[in-house]
Scaffold this motif. Structure first.
Motif, PDB file in Angstrom:
ATOM      1  N   ILE A   1       0.853  -1.206   0.000  1.00 58.74           N
ATOM      2  CA  ILE A   1       0.000   0.000   0.000  1.00 58.74           C
ATOM      3  C   ILE A   1       0.878   1.242   0.000  1.00 58.74           C
ATOM      4  O   ILE A   1       0.678   2.169  -0.802  1.00 58.74           O
ATOM      5  N   LEU A   2       1.868   1.260   0.886  1.00 56.99           N
ATOM      6  CA  LEU A   2       2.769   2.418   0.972  1.00 56.99           C
ATOM      7  C   LEU A   2       3.576   2.596  -0.314  1.00 56.99           C
ATOM      8  O   LEU A   2       3.759   3.724  -0.787  1.00 56.99           O
ATOM      9  N   ASN A   3       4.073   1.494  -0.875  1.00 62.10           N
ATOM     10  CA  ASN A   3       4.865   1.603  -2.104  1.00 62.10           C
ATOM     11  C   ASN A   3       4.035   2.186  -3.242  1.00 62.10           C
ATOM     12  O   ASN A   3       4.543   2.971  -4.056  1.00 62.10           O
ATOM     13  N   PHE A   4       2.755   1.807  -3.307  1.00 62.43           N
ATOM     14  CA  PHE A   4       1.902   2.378  -4.340  1.00 62.43           C
ATOM     15  C   PHE A   4       1.709   3.877  -4.128  1.00 62.43           C
ATOM     16  O   PHE A   4       1.760   4.664  -5.080  1.00 62.43           O
ATOM     17  N   LEU A   5       1.484   4.276  -2.875  1.00 55.42           N
ATOM     18  CA  LEU A   5       1.292   5.697  -2.588  1.00 55.42           C
ATOM     19  C   LEU A   5       2.548   6.505  -2.894  1.00 55.42           C
ATOM     20  O   LEU A   5       2.474   7.669  -3.297  1.00 55.42           O
ATOM     21  N   ARG A   6       3.712   5.890  -2.731  1.00 54.93           N
ATOM     22  CA  ARG A   6       4.966   6.605  -2.969  1.00 54.93           C
ATOM     23  C   ARG A   6       5.329   6.694  -4.451  1.00 54.93           C
ATOM     24  O   ARG A   6       5.945   7.677  -4.877  1.00 54.93           O
ATOM     25  N   THR A   7       4.975   5.660  -5.219  1.00 53.01           N
ATOM     26  CA  THR A   7       5.467   5.578  -6.605  1.00 53.01           C
ATOM     27  C   THR A   7       4.375   5.544  -7.665  1.00 53.01           C
ATOM     28  O   THR A   7       4.689   5.641  -8.859  1.00 53.01           O
ATOM     29  N   ASN A   8       3.124   5.346  -7.258  1.00 55.00           N
ATOM     30  CA  ASN A   8       2.014   5.186  -8.212  1.00 55.00           C
ATOM     31  C   ASN A   8       2.168   3.940  -9.080  1.00 55.00           C
ATOM     32  O   ASN A   8       1.559   3.835 -10.152  1.00 55.00           O
ATOM     33  N   THR A   9       2.984   2.999  -8.644  1.00 51.73           N
ATOM     34  CA  THR A   9       3.153   1.729  -9.349  1.00 51.73           C
ATOM     35  C   THR A   9       2.964   0.593  -8.353  1.00 51.73           C
ATOM     36  O   THR A   9       3.044   0.791  -7.139  1.00 51.73           O
ATOM     37  N   LEU A  10       2.729  -0.579  -8.887  1.00 47.66           N
ATOM     38  CA  LEU A  10       2.531  -1.752  -8.045  1.00 47.66           C
ATOM     39  C   LEU A  10       3.584  -2.795  -8.425  1.00 47.66           C
ATOM     40  O   LEU A  10       3.404  -3.550  -9.385  1.00 47.66           O
ATOM     41  N   PRO A  11       4.702  -2.855  -7.715  1.00 46.21           N
ATOM     42  CA  PRO A  11       5.790  -3.758  -8.091  1.00 46.21           C
ATOM     43  C   PRO A  11       5.562  -5.204  -7.634  1.00 46.21           C
ATOM     44  O   PRO A  11       6.334  -5.762  -6.846  1.00 46.21           O
ATOM     45  N   VAL A  12       4.479  -5.814  -8.100  1.00 49.26           N
ATOM     46  CA  VAL A  12       4.245  -7.235  -7.827  1.00 49.26           C
ATOM     47  C   VAL A  12       3.984  -7.930  -9.160  1.00 49.26           C
ATOM     48  O   VAL A  12       3.428  -7.336 -10.081  1.00 49.26           O
ATOM     49  N   SER A  13       4.384  -9.195  -9.270  1.00 50.27           N
ATOM     50  CA  SER A  13       4.241  -9.943 -10.516  1.00 50.27           C
ATOM     51  C   SER A  13       2.908 -10.678 -10.557  1.00 50.27           C
ATOM     52  O   SER A  13       2.176 -10.726  -9.562  1.00 50.27           O
ATOM     53  N   GLU A  14       2.618 -11.284 -11.705  1.00 56.51           N
ATOM     54  CA  GLU A  14       1.388 -12.065 -11.839  1.00 56.51           C
ATOM     55  C   GLU A  14       1.426 -13.310 -10.976  1.00 56.51           C
ATOM     56  O   GLU A  14       0.391 -13.891 -10.659  1.00 56.51           O
ATOM     57  N   GLU A  15       2.646 -13.727 -10.590  1.00 55.63           N
ATOM     58  CA  GLU A  15       2.786 -14.906  -9.735  1.00 55.63           C
ATOM     59  C   GLU A  15       2.615 -14.569  -8.249  1.00 55.63           C
ATOM     60  O   GLU A  15       2.748 -15.441  -7.401  1.00 55.63           O
ATOM     61  N   PHE A  16       2.359 -13.308  -7.947  1.00 56.67           N
ATOM     62  CA  PHE A  16       2.163 -12.880  -6.551  1.00 56.67           C
ATOM     63  C   PHE A  16       1.019 -13.676  -5.924  1.00 56.67           C
ATOM     64  O   PHE A  16      -0.096 -13.676  -6.435  1.00 56.67           O
ATOM     65  N   ARG A  17       1.293 -14.396  -4.845  1.00 59.98           N
ATOM     66  CA  ARG A  17       0.352 -15.371  -4.301  1.00 59.98           C
ATOM     67  C   ARG A  17      -0.709 -14.774  -3.377  1.00 59.98           C
ATOM     68  O   ARG A  17      -1.670 -15.444  -3.027  1.00 59.98           O
TER      69      ARG A  17
ATOM     70  N   LYS B   1      -5.745  -9.194 -11.518  1.00 65.78           N
ATOM     71  CA  LYS B   1      -6.434 -10.450 -11.190  1.00 65.78           C
ATOM     72  C   LYS B   1      -7.144 -11.012 -12.417  1.00 65.78           C
ATOM     73  O   LYS B   1      -7.108 -12.226 -12.673  1.00 65.78           O
ATOM     74  N   LYS B   2      -7.806 -10.154 -13.197  1.00 64.00           N
ATOM     75  CA  LYS B   2      -8.503 -10.604 -14.404  1.00 64.00           C
ATOM     76  C   LYS B   2      -7.515 -11.166 -15.414  1.00 64.00           C
ATOM     77  O   LYS B   2      -7.778 -12.184 -16.067  1.00 64.00           O
ATOM     78  N   GLU B   3      -6.377 -10.510 -15.570  1.00 61.81           N
ATOM     79  CA  GLU B   3      -5.369 -10.984 -16.518  1.00 61.81           C
ATOM     80  C   GLU B   3      -4.811 -12.334 -16.085  1.00 61.81           C
ATOM     81  O   GLU B   3      -4.598 -13.227 -16.912  1.00 61.81           O
ATOM     82  N   LYS B   4      -4.591 -12.473 -14.791  1.00 61.06           N
ATOM     83  CA  LYS B   4      -4.099 -13.752 -14.263  1.00 61.06           C
ATOM     84  C   LYS B   4      -5.120 -14.861 -14.496  1.00 61.06           C
ATOM     85  O   LYS B   4      -4.771 -15.975 -14.883  1.00 61.06           O
ATOM     86  N   HIS B   5      -6.396 -14.553 -14.284  1.00 64.01           N
ATOM     87  CA  HIS B   5      -7.469 -15.535 -14.499  1.00 64.01           C
ATOM     88  C   HIS B   5      -7.583 -15.886 -15.976  1.00 64.01           C
ATOM     89  O   HIS B   5      -7.792 -17.063 -16.335  1.00 64.01           O
ATOM     90  N   ARG B   6      -7.443 -14.890 -16.849  1.00 58.63           N
ATOM     91  CA  ARG B   6      -7.546 -15.132 -18.285  1.00 58.63           C
ATOM     92  C   ARG B   6      -6.436 -16.066 -18.763  1.00 58.63           C
ATOM     93  O   ARG B   6      -6.683 -17.008 -19.533  1.00 58.63           O
ATOM     94  N   LYS B   7      -5.229 -15.839 -18.294  1.00 57.80           N
ATOM     95  CA  LYS B   7      -4.104 -16.683 -18.697  1.00 57.80           C
ATOM     96  C   LYS B   7      -4.275 -18.101 -18.162  1.00 57.80           C
ATOM     97  O   LYS B   7      -3.915 -19.072 -18.832  1.00 57.80           O
ATOM     98  N   LYS B   8      -4.813 -18.220 -16.954  1.00 56.34           N
ATOM     99  CA  LYS B   8      -5.037 -19.546 -16.380  1.00 56.34           C
ATOM    100  C   LYS B   8      -6.050 -20.318 -17.208  1.00 56.34           C
ATOM    101  O   LYS B   8      -5.872 -21.502 -17.494  1.00 56.34           O
ATOM    102  N   GLN B   9      -7.136 -19.643 -17.615  1.00 54.00           N
ATOM    103  CA  GLN B   9      -8.141 -20.295 -18.455  1.00 54.00           C
ATOM    104  C   GLN B   9      -7.564 -20.676 -19.812  1.00 54.00           C
ATOM    105  O   GLN B   9      -7.861 -21.740 -20.352  1.00 54.00           O
ATOM    106  N   SER B  10      -6.730 -19.809 -20.365  1.00 57.17           N
ATOM    107  CA  SER B  10      -6.109 -20.085 -21.655  1.00 57.17           C
ATOM    108  C   SER B  10      -5.216 -21.315 -21.573  1.00 57.17           C
ATOM    109  O   SER B  10      -5.232 -22.173 -22.456  1.00 57.17           O
ATOM    110  N   ASN B  11      -4.446 -21.430 -20.481  1.00 57.74           N
ATOM    111  CA  ASN B  11      -3.579 -22.590 -20.298  1.00 57.74           C
ATOM    112  C   ASN B  11      -4.398 -23.858 -20.114  1.00 57.74           C
ATOM    113  O   ASN B  11      -4.044 -24.922 -20.628  1.00 57.74           O
TER     114      ASN B  11
END
Length: 271
Positions: free
Chosen positions: A89-105, A130-140
Motif C-alpha cells: 500500500i505504501l509503495n503504491f502511494l509513494r510511486t504510483n506503481t505496483l511492483p508485484v508480478s502475476e505470480e504474486f500469491r 487479477k482478471k489478466e491472471k485468471h484469463r491466462k489460467k483459463q487459456s492454459n
C-alpha cells in the motif's frame, strides 16, 4: 596573517574533505515522520504520503476525519489490519506503481486491503491484474484440455474401430518355494505367449493333457520356469517392462508350503 583566518580556512578545507555536514531539510507537519503499527508491523511514512488520495479511508484516518488509535507510550498510530500487505500500500502511494508480478500469491488479500483503505486507483490496478491472471489460467487450461481431447479422440477412434474391444489384460503369478522355486502363471494364452515367447512350443503341444492346457484361450497355473530359465524376480521384471502393473498381491501357507501370488494388469488398446 590573522590566526583566526588561518584556522577558519583550515576548518573549511577539512569539512570539504569529509563531505561536509548534511543539510537539514525544512520540515512541516506533512513531511515529518509518522510511525504506524499495522497489525504488529511498524512502518514509518509521512502525512504527505498517507493522505495522497484525500478521499481514501487511509487519508481520512490521518487528516482527522476518522478516529485512529494512538499508542501514547510509543507514539505509534495503530491500525488493526494485515501488516505484511501494508508495505505494498505504501509503495503504491509513494510511486504510483505496483511492483508485484502475476505470480504474486497474495493478490486476493492485497485487493481486500486496498478496498479497506478505499484507494480506487490501487483497487482498479489489482482487479485488472487479477482478471489478466485468471484469463491466462483459463487459456492454459483450454490448451491442456485440447491436447487431452486430441489424445482421447485418437484412442476413441481405435476403440470404435475394434468393436469396443478396449479393456484390461490380467495375468496371475504364483511363486512357491517348492523344489527351490516354482513359478506358475495364469491368464490369456496369447498374452502369456507374447510376454514369454520361449514357451510358445509348450503351449502349442496338443499331446499335453495337464490342467493348464485344457482351455483353448487360457492357461491355468502354467509351470513357467519349467520351460524358461527365469527366477521370480526376472519374471516380475519382464512383466513390468511389458506394461503390466502389480494391482494386488497376497501370500500364505504353512511351513514348507508358503506361496505368494501377484495380480498383474495393463490397459489394452488394440492397434
Amino acid at each position: 596573517m590573522d590566526p583566526n583566518l588561518v584556522m577558519s580556512s583550515t576548518d573549511s578545507n577539512f569539512n570539504h574533505k569529509i563531505g561536509g555536514i548534511p543539510c537539514v531539510a525544512a520540515t512541516s507537519r506533512y513531511t515529518a515522520p509518522v510511525h504506524i503499527d499495522v497489525g504488529g508491523t511498524i512502518y514509518t511514512s509521512s502525512l504527505e504520503t498517507l493522505t495522497k488520495h484525500p478521499d481514501s479511508r487511509l487519508a481520512r484516518m490521518f487528516n482527522g476525519s476518522i478516529p485512529i488509535v494512538l499508542d501514547t507510550l510509543k507514539q505509534h498510530y495503530f491500525i488493526d489490519r494485515d501488516g505484511k500487505s501494508f508495505r505494498h500500500i505504501l509503495n503504491f502511494l509513494r510511486t504510483n506503481t505496483l511492483p508485484v508480478s502475476e505470480e504474486f500469491r497474495e493478490l486476493d488479500l492485497l485487493l481486500e486491503e486496498a478496498r479497506f483503505y478505499d484507494i480506487p486507483p490501487l483497487v482498479k490496478m489489482l482487479e485488472s491484474l487479477k482478471k489478466e491472471k485468471h484469463r491466462k489460467k483459463q487459456s492454459n487450461n483450454c490448451h491442456s484440455n485440447s491436447n487431452d481431447n486430441h489424445y482421447d479422440d485418437r484412442r476413441t477412434t481405435n476403440y470404435d474401430d475394434k468393436n469396443n474391444d478396449m479393456g484390461f489384460q490380467c495375468l496371475a503369478l504364483n511363486v512357491s518355494p517348492d523344489l527351490g522355486e516354482r513359478i506358475t502363471i495364469s491368464g490369456e494364452r496369447s498374452v502369456v505367449e507374447e510376454v514369454f515367447p520361449e514357451i510358445s512350443q509348450a503351449l502349442m503341444d496338443a499331446r499335453s493333457g495337464v490342467a493348464w492346457n485344457t482351455d483353448s484361450k487360457h492357461v491355468i497355473r502354467f509351470p513357467l520356469n519349467g520351460y524358461c530359465k527365469l527366477n521370480s524376480l526376472q519374471t516380475i521384471t519382464r512383466l513390468l517392462n511389458n506394461g503390466f502393473k502389480i494391482m494386488a498381491s497376497n501370500g500364505g501357507g504353512v511351513e514348507g508350503q508358503q506361496f505368494s501370488e501377484y495380480l498383474f494388469v495393463r490397459k489394452h488398446f488394440p492397434i
